[in-house]
Design an enzyme around this catalytic site. Sequence first.
Site, short mmCIF file in Angstrom:
data_model
loop_
_atom_site.label_atom_id
_atom_site.label_comp_id
_atom_site.label_asym_id
_atom_site.label_seq_id
_atom_site.Cartn_x
_atom_site.Cartn_y
_atom_site.Cartn_z
N ARG A 104 65.10 53.57 39.76
CA ARG A 104 65.44 54.96 40.08
C ARG A 104 66.79 55.42 39.51
O ARG A 104 66.90 56.54 39.02
CB ARG A 104 65.39 55.20 41.60
CG ARG A 104 63.99 55.09 42.22
CD ARG A 104 62.91 55.50 41.28
NE ARG A 104 61.57 55.59 41.87
CZ ARG A 104 60.47 55.45 41.16
NH1 ARG A 104 60.55 55.16 39.86
NH2 ARG A 104 59.30 55.58 41.72
N ASP A 110 61.60 57.50 47.72
CA ASP A 110 62.01 57.94 46.39
C ASP A 110 62.71 59.28 46.39
O ASP A 110 63.60 59.53 45.57
CB ASP A 110 60.81 57.96 45.45
CG ASP A 110 60.53 56.61 44.84
OD1 ASP A 110 61.41 55.74 44.90
OD2 ASP A 110 59.42 56.42 44.30
N SER A 137 47.85 54.62 45.54
CA SER A 137 48.76 55.17 44.53
C SER A 137 49.60 54.03 43.96
O SER A 137 49.82 53.01 44.62
CB SER A 137 49.66 56.24 45.15
OG SER A 137 50.51 55.68 46.13
N ASP A 189 49.55 65.17 40.70
CA ASP A 189 50.60 65.84 41.47
C ASP A 189 51.59 66.58 40.57
O ASP A 189 51.87 67.77 40.76
CB ASP A 189 51.35 64.83 42.33
CG ASP A 189 50.55 64.37 43.53
OD1 ASP A 189 49.33 64.19 43.38
OD2 ASP A 189 51.12 64.20 44.61
#
Length: 420
Positions: free
Chosen positions: A94, A123, A179, A15
């Site tokens: 994050r 996210d 994923s 990606d």
Amino acid sequence: MSKGKVCLAYSGGLDTSVILAWLLDQGYEVVAFMANVGQEEDFEAAREKALKIGATKFVCVDCREEFVKDILFPAVQVNAIYEDVYLLGTSLARPVIAKAQIDVAEQEGCFAVAHGCTGKGNDQIRFELSFYALKPDVKVIAPWRLPEFFERFAGRADLINYAAEKGIPVTQTKAKPWSTDENQAHISYEAGILEDPNTTPPKDMWKLIVDPLDAPDQPQDLTIDFQKGLPVKVQFKDNATGKDVVATSPLDIFLTVSNVARANGVGRIDIVENRYINLKSRGCYEQAPLTVLRKAHVDLEGLVLDKEVRALRDQFVTPSYSRLLYNGSYFTPECEYIRSMIQPSQNTVNGTVRVRLYKGNVIILGRYSETENLYDATESSMDELTGFMPTDTTGFIAIQAIRIKKYGQAKRDKGEKLTL
């Protein structure tokens, strides 16, 4: 002519490699950014790939120490947990990654930051709210929310074809249809075959933690010391090597606990959770170090933390902190306020917990504190008359019963009966 310089959060995967090439096609100059938060990653290979695709520069920031000291250990202090099971491994990383990306963007003169988060996940919210708090004038490019991008790349085949056109090497097979996202606190698995919540994850999906059925038959004992709620020392005799292991620095403690917990099958979970974006999501997680440290910390608090302080913290601070972290609201006034409440509750959380790890289980063997012990064996004993007289309890019960008697009498006056 360049449209300007963009700092892209780059993973080296399909990606973000396609996004890097696509941004170049749009006329942007791209700085590829990676944060080392403890993921098992070939950072040199990622650098070479980014530069080969056309990135102006590749910057990797080592955030591991900061991650443990500023985020992971405070999460242990507050016993952070989401929906009773998830220890927030992805969420916790994050703020660290976002801060590092903004720092790089400013150092490299980037007017914008970009990421590869999907339009249905948490996210995108976590990163972008952090970006705007850290640099309010920054421009955010989120390709998966741009029609010109998601209409062109409707599926994985389109991404792979574009990568082939651009000469981007990709490793994309059907062997592992899910994923992942990894850092030193955990790894997550979602999407693909896991979108059926009744599909049992295949044994070879799990990457970090030994299958509990395959874990050693001999339990592994360890001792964890805490000061003001922070782990300051872990020690044990390694069953596998016979060597004494001692760790005292924050990062070393975290990695040591992680390794021994993973080897003993500790920390796997499989849940359906409620995303902030109002969708349910099935996620599988391996969260070995936080599982051990949180359980030891919770146990020690039973010995040394005042009852009412603990009740207030558990009712307000812990759930608020956990929800804010999950929802991406770390850099907000409300989270700053909540974070300021963590340390005052931890000033007496000093002591040692003895833990046993065995085939996926974390078993508390004992705990003690030489300075903060609120437990008095004599006072609590059923065999000794100390602390207060049994007759004192008669008055205590009588006062507690005043309103209960009124409630019961009111029911009887109405001809109603209390039922189970």
